[in-house]
Design a protein around this motif. Sequence first.
Motif, PDB file in Angstrom:
ATOM      1  N   GLY A 165     -12.286  22.120   1.091  1.00  0.00           N
ATOM      2  CA  GLY A 165     -10.970  22.691   0.827  1.00  0.00           C
ATOM      3  C   GLY A 165      -9.883  21.671   1.061  1.00  0.00           C
ATOM      4  O   GLY A 165      -9.911  20.897   1.993  1.00  0.00           O
ATOM      5  N   GLY A 166      -8.892  21.646   0.247  1.00  0.00           N
ATOM      6  CA  GLY A 166      -7.782  20.715   0.419  1.00  0.00           C
ATOM      7  C   GLY A 166      -6.737  21.001  -0.631  1.00  0.00           C
ATOM      8  O   GLY A 166      -7.054  21.223  -1.788  1.00  0.00           O
ATOM      9  N   GLY A 167      -5.466  20.991  -0.238  1.00  0.00           N
ATOM     10  CA  GLY A 167      -4.413  21.259  -1.214  1.00  0.00           C
ATOM     11  C   GLY A 167      -4.522  22.673  -1.716  1.00  0.00           C
ATOM     12  O   GLY A 167      -4.497  23.615  -0.956  1.00  0.00           O
ATOM     13  N   ILE A 202      -7.995   5.281  -5.824  1.00  0.00           N
ATOM     14  CA  ILE A 202      -7.952   6.483  -5.003  1.00  0.00           C
ATOM     15  C   ILE A 202      -8.312   7.667  -5.889  1.00  0.00           C
ATOM     16  O   ILE A 202      -7.639   7.951  -6.873  1.00  0.00           O
ATOM     17  N   PHE A 203      -9.393   8.342  -5.521  1.00  0.00           N
ATOM     18  CA  PHE A 203      -9.927   9.451  -6.317  1.00  0.00           C
ATOM     19  C   PHE A 203      -9.593  10.766  -5.618  1.00  0.00           C
ATOM     20  O   PHE A 203      -9.837  10.939  -4.424  1.00  0.00           O
ATOM     21  N   THR A 204      -9.013  11.712  -6.365  1.00  0.00           N
ATOM     22  CA  THR A 204      -8.633  12.997  -5.773  1.00  0.00           C
ATOM     23  C   THR A 204      -9.543  14.142  -6.210  1.00  0.00           C
ATOM     24  O   THR A 204      -9.320  15.284  -5.829  1.00  0.00           O
ATOM     25  N   LYS A 237      -8.712  16.319   0.693  1.00  0.00           N
ATOM     26  CA  LYS A 237      -9.817  15.367   0.649  1.00  0.00           C
ATOM     27  C   LYS A 237      -9.633  14.392  -0.509  1.00  0.00           C
ATOM     28  O   LYS A 237      -9.380  14.796  -1.641  1.00  0.00           O
ATOM     29  N   VAL A 238      -9.781  13.106  -0.218  1.00  0.00           N
ATOM     30  CA  VAL A 238      -9.687  12.067  -1.244  1.00  0.00           C
ATOM     31  C   VAL A 238     -10.844  11.086  -1.060  1.00  0.00           C
ATOM     32  O   VAL A 238     -11.521  11.094  -0.037  1.00  0.00           O
ATOM     33  N   GLY A 239     -11.052  10.255  -2.054  1.00  0.00           N
ATOM     34  CA  GLY A 239     -12.083   9.227  -1.988  1.00  0.00           C
ATOM     35  C   GLY A 239     -11.477   7.862  -2.271  1.00  0.00           C
ATOM     36  O   GLY A 239     -10.870   7.662  -3.323  1.00  0.00           O
ATOM     37  N   LEU A 240     -11.628   6.936  -1.334  1.00  0.00           N
ATOM     38  CA  LEU A 240     -11.113   5.584  -1.519  1.00  0.00           C
ATOM     39  C   LEU A 240     -12.227   4.667  -2.004  1.00  0.00           C
ATOM     40  O   LEU A 240     -13.301   4.606  -1.397  1.00  0.00           O
ATOM     41  N   VAL A 241     -11.963   3.965  -3.092  1.00  0.00           N
ATOM     42  CA  VAL A 241     -12.875   2.939  -3.588  1.00  0.00           C
ATOM     43  C   VAL A 241     -12.337   1.600  -3.097  1.00  0.00           C
ATOM     44  O   VAL A 241     -11.169   1.277  -3.332  1.00  0.00           O
TER      45      VAL A 241
END
Length: 585
Positions: free
Chosen positions: A81-83, A123-125, A146-150
């Motif tokens: 869950g996020g946003g 940055i992947f959302t 929650k995000v994903g950093l490359v």
Amino acid sequence: DEETQFNRTIAQGNKVFTKKVAALQAQGIKVLPGSVAFLLSGSLGFPLDLTEIMCEAIGMTVDKDEFNALIQKDKEGNKKGGGEGEKDMIMMAKETTYLTDIKTTDQSPKYFSETINAKVVAIFTGRGSLPEEKGFVEMADESCGKVGLVLDSTNFYAQQGGQVYDTGLLVGDDKSLNVTDVQVYAGYVVHMGMVQEGSIVVGDELKCVVDLERRELVVPNHTMTHVLNFALRSVLMGGPDDEAEREGKLNQKGSDVNGDRLRFDFNWDESLTPSQVEQVENMVNQTIESNIIVYDKVVPLKNARDIYGLRAVFGETYPDPVRVVSVGVPVDELLSNPNNKKWAEYSIEFCGGTHLKALGIAEQFAIIEEGSASAGIRRLVAVTRQRAADVVAIGKQLLVEVTRVEGIEKGPDFVSAVKKLRKDFNAMSAIHLVAKYDAAQRIAKLEQSTLEILKQATKAMEGAAVDAAKQLVAASGDSLPEKCVARIDFGNSGKTNSAIMKVLTKAKKTGSFLIVSADKENDAVCVYAVVAKTQTSVDAFKWCGAALAPLGGGKCGGKEKNAMGSAPGVDKIDQVIAAAEAFVA
């Protein structure tokens, strides 16, 4: 450029597809497993529709049900869950294609414990999280969820090869992200989590801090999975057997390694015997005691495959060059004389995971479970370090208790002790399997001994109960009342009740009887009622129910002429007798 990167993705996917299909066709299989399509699509960025077209061209189909199930499973594991709701953090071909102008992540630092600095390149959302559905932004903060950093490089281990991902922190000046999941898609390592402080922008340099305490629990389990694989081959097959392994015998069918335990699945048609389990475990522990050094090196695939005794899954696709992990022999030494039969005495595998420098760090190894994962596939679960010491200690305590019970004089106390021992044994979860096998066998023998004791006790109790019934008849001067309530203790034996009622009804053919018995072993009161055919004012079922009313009614069964019931509360047996007498007063 983008076209070059896409062509490289297609070439890599085509290479894997060709090898997988060749292995399947050799077995006469015409359906591409959904797991292969998932690998191509998720990890390599190879579109599913292209996989389907290529399969159709050679008379094959794709198991889309399995593919969709894996997609759903991965999606559930990566949602949080996020946003404004849940996010789908899986990168498919569309997302990895968007990154084609960015170099894939350098993962080489993951084999070392040093902290490194790395640059945020994307940055992947989440998929479908933005109107344009690209899912990439230039900046992220706490409000993004929650995000994903490359990153351009990383020392975090991304989940793959059965080993769980690393966790930790990505830290910069007045900014940080708590890494709770790490996955790799088409070579891009995605560090997922929530921004804890400040905002993170593409181009930021962050310090990569892996939770080494957690990794130090995972790594021994991974390395000992390799040693377990070797020990199984040694014990069950006597060493390398290329023909048998080519046929699938003892091939690895999956592993799952985390900080709590290791799980290893392999082809084998029957359960391992207690002796085999003990031999395998002893062999693994001997390597730990010897503190054997673990070596690794990335080498050309062709050269690596020539090493005698190398453990590789036939039909599996490996990268070229490939990383060789050798327990006990430097990789260069293996390559200098690849055909040396001596190499069969060592664990040698292809692996991209993190490993111990020496086996002594694992401290101890204990198998806690052996069973069937599916048809023709066995599963072993084991633990290392403190968890291994703990389960072995529990096993020893169990065997001490078994020995104590074995020494109890045969009688009621012995029967009670065996019953409690069985109950405690069945309630145990994680326990040393070698001790469990021993205990199970000995407890079964103890239970066999109790059967004869119980048989003798039951016979004696039945005799005493029948004698009590005869004494009741004698005391009444052969003038038993028409409605008689009596207490005769014989537990809950229906056979004994029948014998008692036979005595009473013979003495008084027109009599109706309710017998109350204390079942002390189960802390219960049992009632048995028989109503004469000529008696129309009394219902046996209702009589039993009324008798047990002081205990809440209990459970009753039967009909109007013959019924029985029981309820917990042996200390209130006098109330039961009084209630039974009042019902027919």
